[in-house]
Structures are given as C-alpha cells and as structure tokens.
Design a protein around this motif. Structure first.
Motif, PDB file in Angstrom:
ATOM      1  N   ASP A 219      36.482  30.230  42.066  1.00  0.00           N
ATOM      2  CA  ASP A 219      36.687  31.505  41.371  1.00  0.00           C
ATOM      3  C   ASP A 219      37.544  31.407  40.117  1.00  0.00           C
ATOM      4  OD1 ASP A 219      35.286  32.593  43.494  1.00  0.00           O
ATOM      5  OD2 ASP A 219      37.084  33.224  44.578  1.00  0.00           O
TER       6      ASP A 219
ATOM      7  N   ASP B 289      40.853  34.927  38.993  1.00  0.00           N
ATOM      8  CA  ASP B 289      40.066  35.719  39.935  1.00  0.00           C
ATOM      9  C   ASP B 289      40.306  35.332  41.390  1.00  0.00           C
ATOM     10  OD1 ASP B 289      38.886  37.215  37.927  1.00  0.00           O
ATOM     11  OD2 ASP B 289      37.256  35.784  37.636  1.00  0.00           O
ATOM     12  N   ALA B 290      41.065  34.285  41.630  1.00  0.00           N
ATOM     13  CA  ALA B 290      41.342  33.869  43.009  1.00  0.00           C
ATOM     14  C   ALA B 290      42.223  34.914  43.699  1.00  0.00           C
ATOM     15  CB  ALA B 290      42.031  32.510  43.024  1.00  0.00           C
ATOM     16  N   LYS B 291      41.919  35.202  44.964  1.00  0.00           N
ATOM     17  CA  LYS B 291      42.661  36.199  45.726  1.00  0.00           C
ATOM     18  C   LYS B 291      43.312  35.542  46.947  1.00  0.00           C
ATOM     19  CE  LYS B 291      39.678  40.127  44.501  1.00  0.00           C
ATOM     20  NZ  LYS B 291      38.833  39.360  43.575  1.00  0.00           N
ATOM     21  N   ILE B 292      44.525  35.963  47.237  1.00  0.00           N
ATOM     22  CA  ILE B 292      45.249  35.433  48.395  1.00  0.00           C
ATOM     23  C   ILE B 292      44.491  35.745  49.676  1.00  0.00           C
ATOM     24  CG2 ILE B 292      47.344  35.722  49.779  1.00  0.00           C
ATOM     25  CD1 ILE B 292      48.870  35.968  47.088  1.00  0.00           C
ATOM     26  N   SER B 293      43.860  36.906  49.742  1.00  0.00           N
ATOM     27  CA  SER B 293      43.076  37.262  50.936  1.00  0.00           C
ATOM     28  C   SER B 293      41.929  36.287  51.144  1.00  0.00           C
ATOM     29  CB  SER B 293      42.545  38.690  50.820  1.00  0.00           C
ATOM     30  OG  SER B 293      41.723  38.834  49.661  1.00  0.00           O
ATOM     31  N   ASP B 294      41.297  35.832  50.057  1.00  0.00           N
ATOM     32  CA  ASP B 294      40.207  34.866  50.175  1.00  0.00           C
ATOM     33  C   ASP B 294      40.723  33.497  50.615  1.00  0.00           C
ATOM     34  OD1 ASP B 294      38.357  36.758  49.408  1.00  0.00           O
ATOM     35  OD2 ASP B 294      38.357  36.164  47.294  1.00  0.00           O
TER      36      ASP B 294
ATOM     37  N   TYR C  25      41.527  30.519  38.454  1.00  0.00           N
ATOM     38  CA  TYR C  25      42.867  30.962  38.832  1.00  0.00           C
ATOM     39  C   TYR C  25      42.999  32.486  38.783  1.00  0.00           C
ATOM     40  CZ  TYR C  25      47.939  31.443  38.860  1.00  0.00           C
ATOM     41  OH  TYR C  25      49.224  31.808  39.171  1.00  0.00           O
TER      42      TYR C  25
ATOM     43  N   LYS D  18      50.476  33.407  44.620  1.00  0.00           N
ATOM     44  CA  LYS D  18      49.390  32.557  44.125  1.00  0.00           C
ATOM     45  C   LYS D  18      49.915  31.418  43.252  1.00  0.00           C
ATOM     46  CE  LYS D  18      46.358  34.370  41.197  1.00  0.00           C
ATOM     47  NZ  LYS D  18      45.188  35.127  40.707  1.00  0.00           N
TER      48      LYS D  18
ATOM     49  N   SER E 110      46.150  37.165  56.955  1.00  0.00           N
ATOM     50  CA  SER E 110      46.662  37.327  55.590  1.00  0.00           C
ATOM     51  C   SER E 110      48.180  37.251  55.535  1.00  0.00           C
ATOM     52  CB  SER E 110      46.184  38.665  55.009  1.00  0.00           C
ATOM     53  OG  SER E 110      44.783  38.678  54.888  1.00  0.00           O
TER      54      SER E 110
END
Length: 207
Positions: A34, A38-43, A36, A62, A52
């Motif tokens: 994704d 657009d990266a999500k901690i949930s993902d 940096y 992040k 989570s």
C-alpha cells in the motif's frame, strides 16, 4: 529510530517476541503493498493475526514500526564482512563481490526500497537516519580507499570520503533505476559495469 531506541522497549517474553516479529513482518507486507502513506495500523494488525489493541503494546505508531522494518533491511543492505565471508583479498574482486552482494540485496528488497525512497521525502527523522547509515557505509568504503592509496594501488589525488560517497551513490541510484523503475539491464552487465567504473575512478593499479 532503532529498536534499542523504541519507547516501548523490547518484549520480555518469548510470546511477546513472536508477536512483535509477526507485526514487523506484517508491516513490511502492508507497506510494500500500500505504500507508507496509505498503510493502516488496522491492516498491519489483521495481517499479523493480532488484535488491533495489541499493536500499541509494541509500537507507538506507524512511524515506529516502519523504522523497525527499515532497520532490518538496512542491516542486510550493508553487506558486512565481504572479505571475511568470501576470502577475497584482491581489491578489484573485493569491489565486485561487494557490488554483487548489494545489488542482490536491493533486488530482493526492491518493493520496500521503493517505500524507503517515499518516506525519505516526507519524514525528516527518517531522512536523517538514512543519511547516518549512508555516512557509515561511505566511511567504511573510504577506509578501504585510503588503504589502497597508502599501498600505491589507487590515485593519491582523490579525497577518500568524497570518492566513497560518489561511488556509493552511483551504485545505489543504478540499483533504484533497475530494480524499482524497471530499467532493463542484465544483472551481470550491471555488476561488471559498476565495478569497472569503481576501478576507473580509483585508477586502480593491478599487481
């Protein structure tokens, strides 16, 4: 930020170590997929198979987990102890072995290297970290260049540190061009050409 500097500290149990390692591996997967921004901690938590809330047991956010991912890859990219691992002592062969190791590592890590380039443009702390790593890499090469100069094998007119920076950047940018931007250059041709440019720049004398 290194692992030693993490505000959370390192896990104290084997289970904690496994969870933290799983989060780092998952983060790499998500960052490569994704990017940096657009990266999500949930993902990342989902990919690691953790709740989570568990993420924040090990990392503040992040930026911190990205630093842990980057540290792993940058340790590999430094390709340490080439002489000790290979037994190579001839300067030209040593330069070629070091270039080959670096380019192989870059190729293996190309997707993450692209993300590292992205983050270096937007995050000052990470940019400074990369500059520190680059300086350490150049200092090691400068030491080798100085030794070659003292033995009369390389041009004495060159400033070792400037030369090391210039040649190191040449190799890293060509790696980016080939493995991230997909410029079609055969691997062996890339290795031999970059090695010859090193040799020419140093005016390396044969035995």
């Amino acid at each position: 930020m290194s692992e030693a500097e993490s505000r959370k500290g390192l896990p104290r149990t084997k289970r904690g170590e496994r969870t933290r390692a799983a989060l780092i591996a998952a983060a790499r997967e998500v960052f490569e997929r994704d990017g940096y921004l657009d990266a999500k901690i949930s993902d990342i938590s989902k990919a690691a198979g953790t709740a989570s809330g568990s993420f924040y047991t090990y990392f503040d956010g992040k930026e911190e987990i990205f630093a842990a991912v980057a540290e792993q890859v940058q340790e590999e990219m430094l390709h340490p102890h080439v002489r000790g691992r290979t037994g190579v002592t001839d300067p030209r062969d040593l330069i070629e072995a070091a270039n080959r190791d670096y380019l192989r590592s870059y190729k293996r890590n190309a997707r993450l290297m692209a993300v590292l380039e992205e983050v270096a443009l937007i995050n000052e702390d990470f940019r400074e970290l990369r500059m520190e790593r680059g300086k350490a890499f150049a200092e090691r090469n400068a030491k080798m260049i100085s030794a070659l100069q003292e033995s009369g094998r390389a041009s004495a007119d060159l400033d070792p540190m400037i030369t090391a920076h210039a040649l190191s950047v040449m190799v890293s940018r060509m790696a980016y061009l080939v493995f991230v931007q997909n410029q079609r250059i055969p691997f062996e041709k890339l290795v031999t050409t970059l090695t010859q440019l090193w040799v020419n720049a140093l005016q390396l004398e044969s035995d």
